[in-house]
Scaffold this active site. Structure first.
Site, mmCIF file in Angstrom:
data_model
loop_
_atom_site.group_PDB
_atom_site.id
_atom_site.type_symbol
_atom_site.label_atom_id
_atom_site.label_comp_id
_atom_site.label_asym_id
_atom_site.label_seq_id
_atom_site.Cartn_x
_atom_site.Cartn_y
_atom_site.Cartn_z
ATOM 1 C CE LYS A 138 -3.681 7.093 2.484
ATOM 2 N NZ LYS A 138 -5.098 7.164 2.312
ATOM 3 C CG ASP A 165 1.811 18.052 21.803
ATOM 4 O OD1 ASP A 165 0.642 18.493 21.915
ATOM 5 O OD2 ASP A 165 2.326 17.321 22.665
ATOM 6 C CG HIS A 200 -2.044 0.927 1.203
ATOM 7 N ND1 HIS A 200 -2.165 1.982 2.091
ATOM 8 C CD2 HIS A 200 -3.124 1.013 0.392
ATOM 9 C CE1 HIS A 200 -3.263 2.659 1.844
ATOM 10 N NE2 HIS A 200 -3.868 2.104 0.817
ATOM 11 C CG HIS A 226 -7.251 8.574 -0.480
ATOM 12 N ND1 HIS A 226 -5.933 8.341 -0.814
ATOM 13 C CD2 HIS A 226 -7.835 7.351 -0.414
ATOM 14 C CE1 HIS A 226 -5.726 7.041 -0.954
ATOM 15 N NE2 HIS A 226 -6.862 6.417 -0.710
ATOM 16 C CG ASP A 229 18.690 11.297 -10.647
ATOM 17 O OD1 ASP A 229 18.518 10.298 -11.376
ATOM 18 O OD2 ASP A 229 18.650 12.473 -11.072
ATOM 19 C CE LYS A 274 -1.262 4.695 -1.501
ATOM 20 N NZ LYS A 274 -1.950 4.230 -0.310
#
Length: 371
Positions: A288, A293, A113, A286, A120, A115
């Site tokens: 996350k 703090d 899952h 979508h 380079d 991404k």
């Protein structure tokens, strides 16, 4: 082998909100690549976005850039055969993580899952996007999906490269050269955290540790609000001791309607403890993002039961005042587009909604018992 990463100083991090910001930046980075491109994405769907990436990756291959792409066997099932052929003909090394097979049974649930894109091995993009029109160019209701990515330079990029190289070896048996140490580029203190199913849950542990130590705020944005018991307990305790605890969750637009209903079973106790819950209205939330703090965590992990049990996930933790303020402003702006759910309102919802929530909650519990 368990793989934990250390805190690294001297990084530069840039927050990018929504596809119209991060996709052009990612494509521009591909155009400027000199030696290598390493991509790893869960949701990969043929369409306008993927066509742009295929053309950019093809051009990179023509320049002599080594291009590697890992896609998930389930999340990438809508990448057409023609597009796969275009990539492979151009010279892209395309690897499918855990292809779906009937004889694998529950092993089919194990998904990549993450991404991640490395340019380079000096510039990294990490967050929650897929290579799909839903994040920018789709005109369907609830689109484009509200998402964040960040661009990172500095010593922490070498750790992200190590993470990628380890999965490449796992999938292909090919050992890639170890990444070079990267010079300092900024002031951000950063660390890579991961989830590898039940085997390793550093993202969850880090979030719990910060929530348990929080003194001012715990703000969490998540697409699928099905947190584990330990996280729910920590959120309630934080609210009871006076911490400002706010949950930004997906509202009426979602790609998993059953999660939207099943997640409601957790509202009552959280609301009664003083946790504030906000449902995002304009489109599918979508993103996350965790803000505790001054500490920020963002990436691919929703901190839900399914992610924590079956998936490979990757986040970055960041301590840097400028990024903290940017995330704070982003979440405050998102809160203005939410409907807050209050304890009084929640107790008065009609019986048919309660029944629907109960049914989907029971189904979700049965699914989670699958071994």
């Amino acid at each position: 082998m368990r793989q934990r990463f250390q805190w690294r100083g001297g990084n530069r991090v840039e927050l990018m909100v929504d596809g119209e910001a991060f996709f052009p930046a990612m494509l521009a980075a591909i155009e400027q690549a000199h030696s290598s491109l390493q991509l790893e994405f869960y949701l990969v769907i043929s369409g306008k976005i993927m066509d742009r990436f295929i053309r950019a990756l093809t051009d990179a291959c023509r320049r002599g850039v080594q291009v590697r792409l890992i896609i998930d066997g389930f999340g990438g099932r809508h990448l057409s055969r023609a597009d796969r052929q275009r990539l492979e003909t151009a010279g892209v090394r395309l690897v499918v993580y855990n292809p779906l097979q009937l004889n694998k049974l529950t092993r089919n649930f194990a998904r990549d899952h993450r991404k991640l894109m490395l340019v380079d091995e000096r510039l990294a993009f990490i967050g929650g996007t897929g290579l799909a029109d839903e994040y920018w160019l789709s005109e369907r209701a609830g689109c484009p999906w509200h998402e964040v990515m960040c661009a990172v330079e500095g010593p922490v990029v070498a750790d992200l490269a190590r993470l990628y190289n380890r999965l490449w070896f796992r999938c292909t048996g090919q050992q890639l050269p170890p990444p070079s140490a990267q010079p300092e580029r900024g002031r951000a203190l950063m660390r890579v955290t991961t989830v590898q199913g039940l085997y390793q849950q550093d993202i969850k542990v880090a979030f719990l540790n910060h929530v348990n130590a929080a003194s001012e705020r715990v703000w969490l944005a998540t697409a699928y609000f099905m947190p584990s018991f330990s996280i729910r307990s920590a959120l309630r305790r934080a609210a009871r001791r006076g911490v400002d605890v706010r949950m930004l969750v997906a509202g009426p637009y979602t790609d998993q309607f059953w999660v939207y209903h099943a997640s409601k079973r957790y509202y009552r106790r959280l609301l009664n403890a003083g946790v504030r819950i906000f449902e995002y209205q304009p489109r599918f939330l979508h993103a996350k993002v965790g803000l505790v703090d001054e500490w920020v965590s963002l990436g691919s992990c929703n901190l839900d039961h399914w992610n924590l049990r079956w998936n490979l996930e990757a986040n970055v933790e960041v301590v840097e005042l400028d990024l903290t303020r940017q995330v704070e402003q982003l979440m405050l702006a998102d809160l203005e587009q939410c409907a807050e759910i209050t304890a009084a309102e929640w107790s008065k919802r009609p019986w048919h909604r309660k029944l629907k929530e109960l049914v989907w909650a029971l189904i979700s519990q049965l699914v989670l018992k699958i071994k």
